[in-house]
Design a protein around this motif. Structure first.
Motif, PDB file in Angstrom:
ATOM      1  N   VAL A   7       0.830  -1.205   0.000  1.00 59.47           N
ATOM      2  CA  VAL A   7       0.000   0.000   0.000  1.00 59.47           C
ATOM      3  C   VAL A   7       0.866   1.259   0.000  1.00 59.47           C
ATOM      4  CG1 VAL A   7      -0.301   0.155   2.510  1.00 59.47           C
ATOM      5  CG2 VAL A   7      -2.072   1.043   0.985  1.00 59.47           C
ATOM      6  N   PHE A   8       2.005   1.224   0.665  1.00 57.61           N
ATOM      7  CA  PHE A   8       2.891   2.382   0.675  1.00 57.61           C
ATOM      8  C   PHE A   8       3.579   2.553  -0.675  1.00 57.61           C
ATOM      9  CE2 PHE A   8       2.808   1.319   5.272  1.00 57.61           C
ATOM     10  CZ  PHE A   8       2.167   2.471   5.689  1.00 57.61           C
ATOM     11  N   ARG A   9       3.962   1.462  -1.267  1.00 61.88           N
ATOM     12  CA  ARG A   9       4.580   1.504  -2.590  1.00 61.88           C
ATOM     13  C   ARG A   9       3.591   2.029  -3.629  1.00 61.88           C
ATOM     14  NH1 ARG A   9       7.088  -2.524  -6.457  1.00 61.88           N
ATOM     15  NH2 ARG A   9       5.120  -3.577  -6.272  1.00 61.88           N
ATOM     16  N   MET A  10       2.361   1.576  -3.530  1.00 64.26           N
ATOM     17  CA  MET A  10       1.332   1.992  -4.472  1.00 64.26           C
ATOM     18  C   MET A  10       0.978   3.471  -4.309  1.00 64.26           C
ATOM     19  SD  MET A  10      -2.303   2.532  -4.785  1.00 64.26           S
ATOM     20  CE  MET A  10      -2.741   1.982  -3.187  1.00 64.26           C
ATOM     21  N   SER A  11       0.863   3.956  -3.066  1.00 65.89           N
ATOM     22  CA  SER A  11       0.526   5.362  -2.869  1.00 65.89           C
ATOM     23  C   SER A  11       1.658   6.269  -3.350  1.00 65.89           C
ATOM     24  CB  SER A  11       0.187   5.645  -1.403  1.00 65.89           C
ATOM     25  OG  SER A  11       1.306   5.437  -0.573  1.00 65.89           O
ATOM     26  N   HIS A  12       2.903   5.842  -3.169  1.00 65.84           N
ATOM     27  CA  HIS A  12       4.032   6.607  -3.690  1.00 65.84           C
ATOM     28  C   HIS A  12       3.988   6.654  -5.218  1.00 65.84           C
ATOM     29  CE1 HIS A  12       8.177   7.036  -5.211  1.00 65.84           C
ATOM     30  NE2 HIS A  12       8.242   7.977  -4.277  1.00 65.84           N
ATOM     31  N   ALA A  13       3.730   5.511  -5.838  1.00 62.89           N
ATOM     32  CA  ALA A  13       3.665   5.456  -7.297  1.00 62.89           C
ATOM     33  C   ALA A  13       2.523   6.323  -7.824  1.00 62.89           C
ATOM     34  CB  ALA A  13       3.495   4.009  -7.759  1.00 62.89           C
ATOM     35  N   MET A  14       1.402   6.351  -7.112  1.00 61.79           N
ATOM     36  CA  MET A  14       0.268   7.164  -7.537  1.00 61.79           C
ATOM     37  C   MET A  14       0.609   8.653  -7.458  1.00 61.79           C
ATOM     38  SD  MET A  14      -3.629   7.246  -6.052  1.00 61.79           S
ATOM     39  CE  MET A  14      -4.104   5.646  -6.649  1.00 61.79           C
ATOM     40  N   ALA A  15       1.322   9.062  -6.414  1.00 64.21           N
ATOM     41  CA  ALA A  15       1.719  10.461  -6.281  1.00 64.21           C
ATOM     42  C   ALA A  15       2.717  10.853  -7.371  1.00 64.21           C
ATOM     43  CB  ALA A  15       2.323  10.708  -4.899  1.00 64.21           C
ATOM     44  N   VAL A  16       3.653   9.964  -7.689  1.00 65.54           N
ATOM     45  CA  VAL A  16       4.620  10.237  -8.756  1.00 65.54           C
ATOM     46  C   VAL A  16       3.903  10.362 -10.097  1.00 65.54           C
ATOM     47  CG1 VAL A  16       6.538   9.226 -10.059  1.00 65.54           C
ATOM     48  CG2 VAL A  16       6.578   9.211  -7.567  1.00 65.54           C
ATOM     49  N   HIS A  17       2.955   9.474 -10.346  1.00 63.41           N
ATOM     50  CA  HIS A  17       2.193   9.520 -11.596  1.00 63.41           C
ATOM     51  C   HIS A  17       1.399  10.821 -11.700  1.00 63.41           C
ATOM     52  CE1 HIS A  17      -1.168   8.549 -14.347  1.00 63.41           C
ATOM     53  NE2 HIS A  17      -0.226   7.883 -15.002  1.00 63.41           N
ATOM     54  N   ALA A  18       0.806  11.258 -10.601  1.00 62.33           N
ATOM     55  CA  ALA A  18       0.039  12.509 -10.606  1.00 62.33           C
ATOM     56  C   ALA A  18       0.943  13.703 -10.902  1.00 62.33           C
ATOM     57  CB  ALA A  18      -0.670  12.701  -9.270  1.00 62.33           C
ATOM     58  N   GLY A  19       2.132  13.696 -10.344  1.00 61.43           N
ATOM     59  CA  GLY A  19       3.076  14.773 -10.618  1.00 61.43           C
ATOM     60  C   GLY A  19       3.503  14.803 -12.072  1.00 61.43           C
ATOM     61  N   TYR A  20       3.713  13.622 -12.636  1.00 61.53           N
ATOM     62  CA  TYR A  20       4.102  13.531 -14.038  1.00 61.53           C
ATOM     63  C   TYR A  20       2.957  13.999 -14.939  1.00 61.53           C
ATOM     64  CZ  TYR A  20       6.022  11.479 -18.306  1.00 61.53           C
ATOM     65  OH  TYR A  20       6.495  11.276 -19.565  1.00 61.53           O
ATOM     66  N   LYS A  21       1.749  13.618 -14.580  1.00 61.66           N
ATOM     67  CA  LYS A  21       0.582  14.041 -15.359  1.00 61.66           C
ATOM     68  C   LYS A  21       0.424  15.561 -15.311  1.00 61.66           C
ATOM     69  CE  LYS A  21      -4.312  13.136 -15.920  1.00 61.66           C
ATOM     70  NZ  LYS A  21      -4.886  11.960 -16.490  1.00 61.66           N
ATOM     71  N   GLN A  22       0.678  16.135 -14.145  1.00 59.95           N
ATOM     72  CA  GLN A  22       0.590  17.588 -14.001  1.00 59.95           C
ATOM     73  C   GLN A  22       1.665  18.279 -14.844  1.00 59.95           C
ATOM     74  OE1 GLN A  22      -1.853  18.923 -12.449  1.00 59.95           O
ATOM     75  NE2 GLN A  22      -1.289  21.037 -12.205  1.00 59.95           N
ATOM     76  N   ALA A  23       2.860  17.706 -14.911  1.00 60.80           N
ATOM     77  CA  ALA A  23       3.940  18.289 -15.713  1.00 60.80           C
ATOM     78  C   ALA A  23       3.614  18.256 -17.206  1.00 60.80           C
ATOM     79  CB  ALA A  23       5.249  17.549 -15.440  1.00 60.80           C
ATOM     80  N   ILE A  24       3.045  17.155 -17.679  1.00 68.49           N
ATOM     81  CA  ILE A  24       2.668  17.048 -19.087  1.00 68.49           C
ATOM     82  C   ILE A  24       1.552  18.041 -19.407  1.00 68.49           C
ATOM     83  CG2 ILE A  24       1.641  15.522 -20.822  1.00 68.49           C
ATOM     84  CD1 ILE A  24       4.566  14.920 -20.251  1.00 68.49           C
ATOM     85  N   THR A  25       0.608  18.203 -18.488  1.00 67.85           N
ATOM     86  CA  THR A  25      -0.467  19.168 -18.678  1.00 67.85           C
ATOM     87  C   THR A  25       0.091  20.589 -18.739  1.00 67.85           C
ATOM     88  OG1 THR A  25      -2.016  17.718 -17.528  1.00 67.85           O
ATOM     89  CG2 THR A  25      -2.649  20.021 -17.720  1.00 67.85           C
ATOM     90  N   ALA A  26       1.060  20.900 -17.885  1.00 61.94           N
ATOM     91  CA  ALA A  26       1.675  22.231 -17.899  1.00 61.94           C
ATOM     92  C   ALA A  26       2.406  22.480 -19.219  1.00 61.94           C
ATOM     93  CB  ALA A  26       2.637  22.379 -16.722  1.00 61.94           C
ATOM     94  N   GLN A  27       3.057  21.454 -19.758  1.00 62.37           N
ATOM     95  CA  GLN A  27       3.716  21.596 -21.058  1.00 62.37           C
ATOM     96  C   GLN A  27       2.686  21.880 -22.151  1.00 62.37           C
ATOM     97  OE1 GLN A  27       5.996  18.062 -21.744  1.00 62.37           O
ATOM     98  NE2 GLN A  27       7.588  18.621 -20.284  1.00 62.37           N
ATOM     99  N   ASN A  28       1.559  21.200 -22.083  1.00 64.24           N
ATOM    100  CA  ASN A  28       0.504  21.437 -23.077  1.00 64.24           C
ATOM    101  C   ASN A  28       0.003  22.875 -23.013  1.00 64.24           C
ATOM    102  OD1 ASN A  28       0.621  18.817 -24.020  1.00 64.24           O
ATOM    103  ND2 ASN A  28      -1.133  18.126 -22.836  1.00 64.24           N
ATOM    104  N   VAL A  29      -0.225  23.376 -21.808  1.00 61.78           N
ATOM    105  CA  VAL A  29      -0.715  24.747 -21.656  1.00 61.78           C
ATOM    106  C   VAL A  29       0.343  25.739 -22.141  1.00 61.78           C
ATOM    107  CG1 VAL A  29      -1.404  26.496 -19.960  1.00 61.78           C
ATOM    108  CG2 VAL A  29      -2.319  24.184 -19.803  1.00 61.78           C
TER     109      VAL A  29
END
Length: 132
Positions: A7-29
């Motif tokens: 569960v700790f590994r998964m929550s860390h991976a989810m937070a990393v994925h969210a950060g990456y998604k936010q970075a790609i969205t910022a590049q698009n904008v």
């Protein structure tokens, strides 16, 4: 003993994925006025998350030193994909600011969800340890 709880590994991976998604969205904008720029997005977290920490593109924890107990030594994120749902502008740009706002909100919610999972798991773990 508690270092391998999924569960700790998964929550860390989810937070990393969210950060990456936010970075790609910022590049698009940032490229919303660039001619012929194609909007990009990342694959869904469920598709990106793998139990095998050594698999390329795995979103699990990254190991940076040989003394770390476990983790992905590559630390690579999956390549962004071209978002084909965006409307095309006359200059060939497919970025829709409305869609990017929704993607940004989705990334924030995913990050908040990851933190809530982590905090809840820590509370359960602390409760279990205090009653033994």
């Amino acid at each position: 003993m508690f270092g391998n709880l999924e569960v700790f590994r998964m929550s860390h991976a989810m937070a990393v994925h969210a950060g990456y998604k936010q970075a790609i969205t910022a590049q698009n904008v940032a490229n919303s006025d660039t001619p012929d720029y194609k909007a990009r997005d990342v694959i869904a977290f469920a598709s990106a998350y793998q139990d095998d920490a050594t698999a390329p593109g795995s979103l699990s924890q990254k190991s940076t030193r040989a003394l770390h107990f476990h983790g992905n030594t590559t630390g690579e994120m999956p390549d962004p994909i071209i978002d084909r749902n965006g409307p095309g502008a006359p200059n060939g740009n497919t970025v829709s600011l409305e869609n990017e706002m929704l993607k940004s909100l989705d990334a924030k919610r995913q990050h908040d969800r990851a933190l809530a999972i982590y905090k809840s798991s820590m509370t359960i773990l602390r409760t279990a340890l205090s009653r033994t």
